[in-house]
Design a protein around this motif. Sequence first.
Motif, short mmCIF file in Angstrom:
data_model
loop_
_atom_site.label_atom_id
_atom_site.label_comp_id
_atom_site.label_asym_id
_atom_site.label_seq_id
_atom_site.Cartn_x
_atom_site.Cartn_y
_atom_site.Cartn_z
N ARG A 182 0.67 -1.29 0.16
CA ARG A 182 0.18 0.04 0.04
C ARG A 182 0.61 1.18 0.01
O ARG A 182 0.38 2.34 0.13
CB ARG A 182 -0.82 0.10 1.24
CG ARG A 182 -2.11 -0.88 0.87
CD ARG A 182 -2.74 -1.61 1.91
NE ARG A 182 -3.84 -2.47 1.67
CZ ARG A 182 -3.58 -3.67 1.40
NH1 ARG A 182 -2.53 -4.15 1.28
NH2 ARG A 182 -4.85 -4.33 0.96
N ASN A 242 -8.90 -9.00 -6.82
CA ASN A 242 -9.00 -7.89 -6.26
C ASN A 242 -8.50 -6.93 -7.50
O ASN A 242 -7.79 -7.27 -8.12
CB ASN A 242 -7.96 -7.58 -5.07
CG ASN A 242 -8.49 -6.17 -4.62
OD1 ASN A 242 -9.31 -5.56 -4.87
ND2 ASN A 242 -7.93 -6.09 -3.29
N ARG A 243 -9.09 -5.75 -7.76
CA ARG A 243 -8.67 -4.87 -8.83
C ARG A 243 -7.21 -4.27 -8.70
O ARG A 243 -6.69 -3.82 -9.58
CB ARG A 243 -9.90 -3.97 -9.18
CG ARG A 243 -10.98 -4.58 -9.84
CD ARG A 243 -12.14 -3.62 -9.70
NE ARG A 243 -11.81 -2.08 -10.34
CZ ARG A 243 -12.08 -2.01 -11.55
NH1 ARG A 243 -12.66 -2.70 -12.47
NH2 ARG A 243 -11.83 -0.86 -12.01
N VAL A 244 -6.89 -3.97 -7.59
CA VAL A 244 -5.77 -2.84 -7.34
C VAL A 244 -4.84 -3.36 -6.46
O VAL A 244 -3.67 -3.58 -6.98
CB VAL A 244 -6.26 -1.24 -6.72
CG1 VAL A 244 -5.19 -0.68 -6.37
CG2 VAL A 244 -7.39 -0.92 -7.83
N HIS A 245 -5.09 -3.69 -5.03
CA HIS A 245 -4.03 -4.41 -4.69
C HIS A 245 -4.37 -5.96 -4.63
O HIS A 245 -4.77 -6.74 -3.95
CB HIS A 245 -4.06 -4.16 -3.04
CG HIS A 245 -4.07 -2.68 -2.69
ND1 HIS A 245 -2.88 -2.11 -3.10
CD2 HIS A 245 -4.65 -1.83 -2.31
CE1 HIS A 245 -2.75 -0.84 -2.83
NE2 HIS A 245 -3.91 -0.33 -2.21
N GLY A 290 -0.62 2.32 -4.93
CA GLY A 290 -1.85 1.82 -5.31
C GLY A 290 -1.77 1.41 -6.79
O GLY A 290 -2.30 0.36 -7.17
N ILE A 291 -0.88 1.89 -7.68
CA ILE A 291 -0.77 1.71 -9.08
C ILE A 291 0.14 0.54 -9.08
O ILE A 291 -0.13 -0.34 -9.94
CB ILE A 291 -0.31 2.86 -9.62
CG1 ILE A 291 -1.60 4.09 -9.73
CG2 ILE A 291 -0.27 2.53 -11.22
CD1 ILE A 291 -1.12 5.43 -10.12
#
Lengths: 394, 156
Positions: A68, A150-153, A71-72
């Motif tokens: 974290r 999950n989409r991001v992490h 996030g990208i």
Amino acid sequence: MEAQTTTGKFVVPIGPQHPALKEPGHFEFTVDGEIVTGASVRLGFVHRGIEKGAEARNWVQNMYMVERVCGICSHVHATAYALGVEQLAGVTAPPRAQAIRELVAELERVHSHMLWLGVAAHEGGFDTLFMYSWRDRETVMDLLEAICGNRVHYSVNLLGGVKYDIDDKLADQLRKGVDFLEGRCEHYMKVVTTDETFVGRTKNVGKMSKEEAYELGSVGPTARASGVDRDIRIDAPYVSYEQFPVKLITDDAGDLQARFVVRIKELYESFRLIREILDHMPEGELTVKVPRRIPAGEAISRVEAPRGELLYFLKSNGTDIPDRVKIRTPSLCNWSSVVNYAVGHKLADMPMLLAGIDPCFSCNDRSVTIHRGGNVQNDWSWEQLRQYGIAYYR
Amino acid sequence: MDSVWTKTLNQVKTWARINSPWAIHFNSGSCNGCDIEILATLTPRYDVERFGIKLQGSPRHADVLICTGPVTRQAKNRLLRIYEQMPDPKFVIAVGSCGLSGGAFQGCYNITGNINEVIPVDVYVPGCPPRPEAIIYGVAQLLAKLQAPAPAVKEG
């Protein structure tokens, strides 16, 4: 936000809340009419104290915090951290785990570059391209979601391996998605190199020579667009980049357009790599056992994030809590190049020039340097530093 | 006692407010994850503009503040200033686990902890990061809350 005239100069302050970039950062441009004569940047709005926080969590818990940091590019942070800890513990993740790490890293690069393409086009006032690239980016988000939920992490990494396996059904889905994206990228390449308005805004704008890029310590696609052959995936292959090598992509132009071209060419390279990994996925286990207490020692691990070189320094004192975690992120290395090449351009070019390095503020704000002119004392004792900290936050 | 005129005027105001809330987005120290998901809600697949929601650059034109992040000490004053610049009535949507409780950054020295400690929050959207659907649902909850004086969420 207010503009002021001091010593005959006109300073345009921008930020930290501003419509252009989605993250807080403060910029001050000194302008002479329309032309920027000086630029400075103030960071630190996203400084959360992660490095210090890491010293209060154990090795396993830290994995979720370093993800974290940003996030990208969360996967590369976790990979760099996991590689460092594995190095300290003297274990190596199995080949299949390494290949899955590389696969997810390349998918993440695709998502990051497409996100950047959209944002950079938006800064240039080209919202159609923004909408197109973000629509297509949803394809790669779906693929990442199919892998890890999950989409991001993504949370794909574990100490000593990975959590998620790729089966045949998933591999087919990945191949299909990659085929679609490759077709779309041909369109983007055409837009970036032939669209007259777009080329007008990017060609010969923000030029940086190879020597300057070396001198300013640029990393990643920003440096490669100036002809610097610097890529950790090739210079110091990690995970399975030795087995599935990547081709170096550079461009000699060094302008804003070159940064677009290099990133889109990197997308092609990522697509090729993803297919190759899926076709030759090594068999075997996904994890090895890593001890809870990591042997004392120091380790450095480097990975190539979508924005450039990411470095982790880890120090263990033999317990289950790290002694020191130092993170060096690519965005911070690239700021000096922006401040340098911004001078001499029109104020209206600034958003696009800033976006040119793919800035990531949450990655940036690792450290705060306090420098207040006059009597600057460079060496502080621990007690002095502590007192300063108490006084500062009172 | 409200006259008929004020009553009607309020009805019209609520109607207008619900039909096109303009939002402003501020990152008070989040990791970007929530921010890219908020941005994704504006793009073709999720497209919140069909609900009349528009992301606005200036706080002076906004009704809704969409805020992410655990509020770092550096960003705290800026967040307050942005909130104070917004015209009344204003509403705040806190997006992401770290904006709700500190999330993964709990215990870090440079964070306030949650958005609620700095400015009043109307809707909380949990998740690390929440999916775009969840963010849209959060905004819809806010709109439902504006419409009815009764609780926005029906039981069961």
